[in-house]
Design an enzyme around this catalytic site. Structure first.
Site, PDB file in Angstrom:
ATOM      1  N   THR A 265       8.494 -53.955  -8.268  1.00  0.00           N
ATOM      2  CA  THR A 265       8.133 -53.438  -9.589  1.00  0.00           C
ATOM      3  C   THR A 265       6.692 -52.956  -9.541  1.00  0.00           C
ATOM      4  O   THR A 265       5.813 -53.665  -9.064  1.00  0.00           O
ATOM      5  CB  THR A 265       8.293 -54.524 -10.673  1.00  0.00           C
ATOM      6  OG1 THR A 265       9.665 -54.941 -10.717  1.00  0.00           O
ATOM      7  CG2 THR A 265       7.888 -53.999 -12.039  1.00  0.00           C
TER       8      THR A 265
ATOM      9  N   ARG B 265      15.703 -56.854 -15.361  1.00  0.00           N
ATOM     10  CA  ARG B 265      16.742 -56.581 -14.368  1.00  0.00           C
ATOM     11  C   ARG B 265      18.046 -57.292 -14.715  1.00  0.00           C
ATOM     12  O   ARG B 265      19.128 -56.714 -14.649  1.00  0.00           O
ATOM     13  CB  ARG B 265      16.243 -56.986 -12.979  1.00  0.00           C
ATOM     14  CG  ARG B 265      15.010 -56.216 -12.522  1.00  0.00           C
ATOM     15  CD  ARG B 265      14.343 -56.861 -11.326  1.00  0.00           C
ATOM     16  NE  ARG B 265      15.222 -56.850 -10.158  1.00  0.00           N
ATOM     17  CZ  ARG B 265      14.945 -57.509  -9.036  1.00  0.00           C
ATOM     18  NH1 ARG B 265      13.840 -58.241  -8.942  1.00  0.00           N
ATOM     19  NH2 ARG B 265      15.783 -57.445  -8.017  1.00  0.00           N
TER      20      ARG B 265
ATOM     21  N   LEU C 141       4.361 -59.618 -11.101  1.00  0.00           N
ATOM     22  CA  LEU C 141       5.410 -58.608 -11.081  1.00  0.00           C
ATOM     23  C   LEU C 141       6.200 -58.795  -9.796  1.00  0.00           C
ATOM     24  O   LEU C 141       5.650 -59.214  -8.772  1.00  0.00           O
ATOM     25  CB  LEU C 141       4.817 -57.186 -11.104  1.00  0.00           C
ATOM     26  CG  LEU C 141       4.054 -56.747 -12.354  1.00  0.00           C
ATOM     27  CD1 LEU C 141       3.507 -55.333 -12.147  1.00  0.00           C
ATOM     28  CD2 LEU C 141       4.931 -56.798 -13.594  1.00  0.00           C
ATOM     29  N   ASP C 142       7.486 -58.462  -9.840  1.00  0.00           N
ATOM     30  CA  ASP C 142       8.283 -58.504  -8.622  1.00  0.00           C
ATOM     31  C   ASP C 142       7.689 -57.562  -7.584  1.00  0.00           C
ATOM     32  O   ASP C 142       7.016 -56.570  -7.926  1.00  0.00           O
ATOM     33  CB  ASP C 142       9.726 -58.073  -8.910  1.00  0.00           C
ATOM     34  CG  ASP C 142      10.450 -59.033  -9.835  1.00  0.00           C
ATOM     35  OD1 ASP C 142      10.009 -60.192  -9.941  1.00  0.00           O
ATOM     36  OD2 ASP C 142      11.450 -58.614 -10.442  1.00  0.00           O
ATOM     37  N   LYS C 143       7.967 -57.834  -6.333  1.00  0.00           N
ATOM     38  CA  LYS C 143       7.456 -57.014  -5.229  1.00  0.00           C
ATOM     39  C   LYS C 143       7.703 -55.521  -5.458  1.00  0.00           C
ATOM     40  O   LYS C 143       6.806 -54.698  -5.291  1.00  0.00           O
ATOM     41  CB  LYS C 143       8.111 -57.457  -3.920  1.00  0.00           C
ATOM     42  CG  LYS C 143       7.770 -56.571  -2.724  1.00  0.00           C
ATOM     43  CD  LYS C 143       8.537 -57.011  -1.483  1.00  0.00           C
ATOM     44  CE  LYS C 143       8.272 -56.066  -0.312  1.00  0.00           C
ATOM     45  NZ  LYS C 143       9.050 -56.455   0.890  1.00  0.00           N
TER      46      LYS C 143
END
Length: 310
Positions: free
Chosen positions: A142, A239, A138-140
């Protein structure tokens, strides 16, 4: 070790993983293949498969982690929100702001550091010590559910399940504006931005197929709470997709038109995106299991602010 290889006539039509392995004695072919799969080594700034046959004038770039990196990835006593655990897997509700795995210049405070403290045996799960136990990312900024493998067999099984798109992933997002319809699909191919190589963009000619199904769960005056079901798993997919249809995520700092920077006074410190539900086959029993993660406090606060706007 920084990697820059210019492919000439002598190297063309050679497997990518073989070229990388021959470049460094500290990088056997299996490690090279893993780095390529993870996107740490690129060809012409694009992700390729380990078996990609190079072409003349290709440029291979990336970083081969030093052998000392394993010692640099230290266990850290960081609290984890564990939703489920058995001998094979863990389900983590990742907090926003936490990086999933270490990278050059960022070897502390990550989920992997926390996992190594919680269960030191996870260090041996996977060929790359920087990604011990990591099945997906997961993105930082998220938040939400991630499955972590505790054994090599569980890791390989789950990686294949993701690759074959047998894992169901649902997200909750707060997006700007309102939709004319209550549900829909976004089918737009995604690739690296042609200029800003650290971000993604819609690429109709050379992008990879990407599909996001969405459904409005709640409407506010200036925004919506949306459930997003990923049918593919491209980098930054949700996104990029909602940005492309002019409904960027609230709090988004990268994929955000200037006119949306302040959503009627609603300011969020990160993109309002949460990995809400995961469903997949258990790597040992083969039975399909389902998990759901509660929303973090900052998401709930932002939602409450949106509800207060008349």
């Amino acid at each position: 070790m920084k990697l820059i290889i210019h492919i000439d006539d002598n190297l063309k039509e050679t497997r990518l993983d073989a070229i990388v392995a021959n470049y460094s004695k500290a990088c056997p072919r299996s490690k090279a293949a893993n780095l390529i799969r993870n996107g740490d080594i690129l060809v012409n700034a694009e992700k390729k498969k380990p078996g990609y046959k190079t072409k003349q004038s290709d440029i291979i770039t990336g970083i081969i982690p030093d052998s000392g990196n394993e010692a640099m990835v230290l266990p850290e006593n960081i609290k984890l929100n564990i939703k489920f655990e058995d001998d094979h897997i863990m389900l983590i509700n990742k907090k926003p702001g936490m990086v999933v795995h270490p990278a050059p210049g960022n070897f502390s405070g990550t989920l992997v550091n926390a996992l190594l403290f919680y269960d030191p045996k996870i260090r041996n799960v996977g060929e790359d010590c920087l990604r011990s136990g990591i099945v997906h990312r997961l993105d930082k900024d998220t938040s939400g559910l991630m499955v972590v493998a505790k054994t090599k067999s569980a890791l390989h099984f789950l990686q294949n399940e993701f690759k074959q798109r047998r894992v169901e992933k649902k997200y909750l997002a707060l997006v700007s504006g309102n939709f004319a319809d209550d549900q829909g699909e976004i089918n737009l191919p995604i690739a690296r931005h042609p200029v800003k190589r650290k971000i993604m963009a819609i690429a109709r000619e050379n992008g990879k197929f990407a599909r996001t199904c969405w459904r409005v769960k709640k409407k506010f005056k200036t925004a919506c709470l949306v459930e997003a079901l990923l049918k593919t798993g491209r980098t930054h997919q949700i996104r990029v997709h909602f940005y492309a249809i002019d409904h960027p995520l609230i709090g988004e700092l990268v994929y955000q038109p200037r006119r949306y920077r302040k959503n009627k006074g609603i300011v969020a410190l990160r993109q309002m995106l949460h990995s809400w539900q995961l469903s997949f086959r258990h790597p040992y029993s083969g039975k399909r299991i389902f998990f759901e993660a509660e929303l973090p406090e900052d998401f709930l606060q932002t939602q409450a602010l949106l509800e207060s706007i008349q």
